[in-house]
Design a protein around this motif. Structure first.
Motif, PDB file in Angstrom:
ATOM      1  N   ASP A 274       0.813  -1.215   0.000  1.00  0.00           N
ATOM      2  CA  ASP A 274       0.000   0.000   0.000  1.00  0.00           C
ATOM      3  C   ASP A 274       0.847   1.266   0.000  1.00  0.00           C
ATOM      4  O   ASP A 274       0.540   2.228  -0.709  1.00  0.00           O
ATOM      5  CB  ASP A 274      -0.940   0.014   1.213  1.00  0.00           C
ATOM      6  CG  ASP A 274      -2.011  -1.056   1.144  1.00  0.00           C
ATOM      7  OD1 ASP A 274      -2.237  -1.616   0.046  1.00  0.00           O
ATOM      8  OD2 ASP A 274      -2.624  -1.338   2.190  1.00  0.00           O
TER       9      ASP A 274
ATOM     10  N   PHE B 117       2.357   1.928  -3.453  1.00  0.00           N
ATOM     11  CA  PHE B 117       1.328   2.418  -4.367  1.00  0.00           C
ATOM     12  C   PHE B 117       1.018   3.892  -4.095  1.00  0.00           C
ATOM     13  O   PHE B 117       0.973   4.701  -5.022  1.00  0.00           O
ATOM     14  CB  PHE B 117       0.034   1.602  -4.267  1.00  0.00           C
ATOM     15  CG  PHE B 117      -1.114   2.262  -4.980  1.00  0.00           C
ATOM     16  CD1 PHE B 117      -1.195   2.216  -6.365  1.00  0.00           C
ATOM     17  CD2 PHE B 117      -2.089   2.954  -4.275  1.00  0.00           C
ATOM     18  CE1 PHE B 117      -2.231   2.856  -7.037  1.00  0.00           C
ATOM     19  CE2 PHE B 117      -3.128   3.590  -4.931  1.00  0.00           C
ATOM     20  CZ  PHE B 117      -3.203   3.542  -6.318  1.00  0.00           C
TER      21      PHE B 117
ATOM     22  N   ALA C  28      -7.007   3.063  -4.358  1.00  0.00           N
ATOM     23  CA  ALA C  28      -6.148   2.263  -3.479  1.00  0.00           C
ATOM     24  C   ALA C  28      -6.564   0.799  -3.352  1.00  0.00           C
ATOM     25  O   ALA C  28      -5.692  -0.074  -3.345  1.00  0.00           O
ATOM     26  CB  ALA C  28      -6.052   2.912  -2.105  1.00  0.00           C
TER      27      ALA C  28
ATOM     28  N   LYS D 265      -5.130  -0.757  -6.277  1.00  0.00           N
ATOM     29  CA  LYS D 265      -3.787  -0.245  -6.599  1.00  0.00           C
ATOM     30  C   LYS D 265      -3.701   0.154  -8.073  1.00  0.00           C
ATOM     31  O   LYS D 265      -2.758  -0.183  -8.795  1.00  0.00           O
ATOM     32  CB  LYS D 265      -2.706  -1.243  -6.215  1.00  0.00           C
ATOM     33  CG  LYS D 265      -2.630  -1.495  -4.731  1.00  0.00           C
ATOM     34  CD  LYS D 265      -1.518  -2.446  -4.373  1.00  0.00           C
ATOM     35  CE  LYS D 265      -1.388  -2.647  -2.892  1.00  0.00           C
ATOM     36  NZ  LYS D 265      -2.514  -3.264  -2.222  1.00  0.00           N
TER      37      LYS D 265
END
Length: 101
Positions: A3, A6, A49, A52
């Protein structure tokens, strides 16, 4: 990609696009969404998110999703079309470039 990676890549891309496009037309970023007002309509570029991905809504090419390809360093269309910067460059009549940081 985790995360954090990204978020870093997506934020870097959106910041670069806002600065580059904003030098030629109205471009404003609020959070994870970049809004570009052009002669042909409004483009929205946002980070998504959960998947991604970078999502694009374009008045010319419609909705597209892009995933980062580490081998090429580009945001590639998940359906096999042009990469994000190539498409935006063509639609906006600008030369856009970005390098992952």
């Amino acid at each position: 990609m985790d995360d954090s990676a990204f978020e870093s890549l997506a934020d870097s891309l959106l910041e670069t696009l806002e600065e580059t496009i904003g030098a030629h037309t109205d471009a404003e970023r609020q959070g994870g969404v970049l809004t570009v007002e052009g002669d042909d309509g409004t483009w929205l570029v946002n980070k998504h998110a959960p998947t991604k991905q970078i999502w694009l809504s374009s008045p010319q090419s419609g909705a597209r999703h892009y995933a980062f390809d580490a081998a090429s360093g580009r945001w590639q269309d998940t359906r096999g079309g042009e990469d994000l910067l190539t498409l935006l460059s063509s639609e906006l009549g600008l030369s856009l470039a970005w390098r992952p940081q």
